[in-house]
Design an enzyme around this catalytic site. Structure first.
Site, mmCIF file in Angstrom:
data_model
loop_
_atom_site.group_PDB
_atom_site.id
_atom_site.type_symbol
_atom_site.label_atom_id
_atom_site.label_comp_id
_atom_site.label_asym_id
_atom_site.label_seq_id
_atom_site.Cartn_x
_atom_site.Cartn_y
_atom_site.Cartn_z
ATOM 1 N N GLU A 1 0.849 -1.142 0.090
ATOM 2 C CA GLU A 1 -0.142 0.035 -0.065
ATOM 3 C C GLU A 1 1.071 1.177 0.257
ATOM 4 O OE1 GLU A 1 -1.808 -0.307 3.804
ATOM 5 O OE2 GLU A 1 -3.258 -2.160 3.503
ATOM 6 N N PRO A 2 1.701 1.485 -1.155
ATOM 7 C CA PRO A 2 2.858 2.619 -1.618
ATOM 8 C C PRO A 2 1.601 3.855 -0.929
ATOM 9 C CG PRO A 2 2.796 1.018 -2.531
ATOM 10 C CD PRO A 2 1.809 0.868 -1.898
ATOM 11 N N TYR B 1 4.645 18.511 11.448
ATOM 12 C CA TYR B 1 5.740 17.613 11.866
ATOM 13 C C TYR B 1 7.207 18.911 12.177
ATOM 14 C CZ TYR B 1 2.138 14.852 9.662
ATOM 15 O OH TYR B 1 0.930 13.984 9.398
ATOM 16 N N CYS C 1 -2.589 34.159 9.920
ATOM 17 C CA CYS C 1 -1.564 34.374 11.179
ATOM 18 C C CYS C 1 -0.920 33.364 12.580
ATOM 19 C CB CYS C 1 -2.947 35.273 11.864
ATOM 20 S SG CYS C 1 -3.845 36.207 10.622
ATOM 21 N N GLU C 2 -0.657 32.837 12.257
ATOM 22 C CA GLU C 2 0.067 32.079 13.409
ATOM 23 C C GLU C 2 1.075 31.929 12.445
ATOM 24 O OE1 GLU C 2 -1.674 28.852 14.782
ATOM 25 O OE2 GLU C 2 -3.940 29.434 14.064
HETATM 26 C C1 LIG Z 1 -0.964 5.205 5.638
HETATM 27 C C2 LIG Z 1 -1.038 3.928 4.755
HETATM 28 C C3 LIG Z 1 0.108 3.907 3.696
HETATM 29 C C4 LIG Z 1 0.586 4.761 2.929
HETATM 30 O O1 LIG Z 1 2.015 5.092 3.704
HETATM 31 P P1 LIG Z 1 2.321 5.871 2.598
HETATM 32 O O2 LIG Z 1 3.455 5.720 3.840
HETATM 33 O O3 LIG Z 1 2.148 6.883 2.047
HETATM 34 O O4 LIG Z 1 2.979 4.736 2.303
HETATM 35 C C5 LIG Z 1 -0.553 2.896 3.978
HETATM 36 N N1 LIG Z 1 -1.496 1.826 4.700
HETATM 37 C C6 LIG Z 1 -2.177 1.972 5.152
HETATM 38 C C7 LIG Z 1 -2.601 1.237 6.590
HETATM 39 C C8 LIG Z 1 -2.014 3.278 5.715
HETATM 40 O O5 LIG Z 1 -2.745 3.740 6.905
#
Ligand SMILES: *Cc1c(COP(=O)(O)O)cnc(C)c1O
Length: 421
Positions: free
Chosen positions: A275-276, A318, A346-347
């Site tokens: 899941e990138p 962050y 304004c911060e």
């Molecule tokens: C945020 C997230 C990702 C993606 O993370 P990246 O750092 O953008 O690759 C994949 N899987 C889950 C469950 C997430 O919460």
């Protein structure tokens, strides 16, 4: 590698000078490169070409429909974390069987929406959620594929706000407890256990945490199979980092990450999902902005630009770094001067960078925040009633506005004054 380069003294997105986009669309504006998106997605596919796999783009990194459509057309799956993201994935043409649903707080209505529209699998994050999904599936006469997100208690060595794989984080089920939870899942009606899910954090720049987590997933796969579960799918999450500074060591490449996966779980015969998000879209985008004023302060000079924390929240949230570069290429050997680059909100937190060395810049000059394609536009707001930042997609020598800047009329029309006021 991305497709933002200087040509003829000007920063371009592919073959389009950014100054042209600024002139036609105005600033601030996000600009994405289609060629870069395609290239990055291809690298992940290539990294897993040794096995059955599905690369699920993490929609939360950038959920513009045009970006999702570009991914979908190349065969990407999608990882969604809300009903809204699910709706976006479907609207971009992704079939339900390529959508996985993650997230710690899926509501019953979100789960119903996904069951009705089709779903590849739910990544379950808690026992109450598992029971709610079972009851819902039964009431709908459905059987839904599930993986359980395990929390491997691994330190991802990243920023604490984006680490998700330690036992103190809210994500997943403690790995030590997972066999018991899988037993309950298998016994619950309406659920079909298909795999294991893990995601340890974001912006990982070291492969060791992945090695540690995936070794635990491999052990768990064997243990669950011994318990009688049919584990056919491993969702190994996202998180591979990107170089936010062009001058330091680059994080590992997708191909190296793919090898880590192969070493850890390659012998299990499972279909692999990853899941990138950030790695595909981060360096495929810039935030283009204009200088409003150069303000000389006491001991420091401020570059007041027309982008602000509401457009790009990562620095305020962050302390994140984005390289800031002038759109007009600096002459070789040009003298540099330090600026605090700030937005108009304004911060005091509306500060992008302190002491950035830039060549001489003047009002109306254009600058670009690099590496802004991920977690940029999606986190934008209209704080200070600044119009939601627009987005542009470039491909070759042409570009399209893929989200228009709202007019004040459009912004105001979303509010209602009750008739009794
Ligand atoms: C945020 C997230 C990702 C993606 O993370 P990246 O750092 O953008 O690759 C994949 N899987 C889950 C469950 C997430 O919460």
């Amino acid at each position: 590698m991305d497709h933002f380069n200087y040509k003829d003294g000007q920063l371009h997105a592919e073959d389009v000078p950014l100054s042209r986009i600024a002139a036609e669309v105005g600033t601030p504006v996000y600009v994405y490169s289609a060629a870069t998106l395609t290239r990055h997605f291809g690298l992940f596919r290539q990294a897993l070409d040794w096995t059955d796999h599905l690369v699920c783009f993490a929609v939360k990194a950038n959920s513009n429909l045009a970006v999702l459509k570009l991914m979908a057309d190349q065969g990407a799956g999608m990882d969604v974390v809300s009903g809204g993201e699910y709706a976006r994935a479907k609207a971009a043409g992704v079939p339900g069987e390529r959508i996985v649903f993650s997230g710690v707080g899926k509501t019953v209505s979100e789960m119903r929406q996904a069951i009705e529209g089709g779903i590849r699998q739910f990544n379950i994050e808690s026992e109450p959620e598992m029971r709610a999904l079972s009851a819902l599936a039964v009431s709908m006469g459905a059987e839904v594929p599930v993986a359980i997100r395990v929390n491997p208690d691994v330190d991802a060595k990243t920023h604490e706000k984006i680490a998700t794989g330690k036992s103190e984080n809210k994500f997943g089920i403690p790995i030590a407890k997972s066999r018991q939870v899988y037993a309950e899942a298998a016994a619950l009606p309406g659920l079909k256990v298909v795999g294991i899910d893990v995601h340890i954090g974001s912006q990982l720049t070291d492969l060791d945490p992945y090695r540690a987590a995936y070794a635990k997933v491999a052990d768990l796969t064997r243990a669950l199979r011994a318990d009688g579960h049919d584990i056919t799918r491993l969702d190994l999450g996202g998180g591979l980092g990107i170089p936010y500074r062009r001058d330091n060591n680059a994080p590992p490449l997708p191909i190296e990450y793919g090898q880590v996966i192969r070493d850890a779980v390659g012998d299990l015969g499972c279909e692999i999902e990853i899941e990138p998000g950030r790695n595909i879209v981060g360096n495929a985008g810039v935030l283009l902005s204009s200088v409003i004023y150069v303000k000389e302060g006491e001991g420091r000079d401020f570059l007041i630009v027309d982008a602000a924390m509401n457009d790009l929240l990562r620095p305020a949230m962050y302390g994140a770094h984005h390289d800031i570069v002038p759109v007009r290429e600096a002459a070789l050997g040009a003298e540099l001067r330090p600026f605090d680059v700030v937005g108009p909100v304004c911060e005091s937190g509306d500060t992008f960078q302190k002491g950035t060395q830039l060549p001489s810049v003047a009002a109306d000059d254009l600058i670009a925040f690099r590496s802004a394609g991920a977690y940029g536009a999606v986190m934008a707001s209209e704080y200070n009633s600044r119009p939601l930042v627009p987005e542009v997609l470039v491909s070759g020598d042409h570009f399209a506005v893929i989200r228009a800047r709202p007019t004040f009329e459009e912004m105001l029309s979303r509010d209602t004054i009750p008739e009794w006021l």
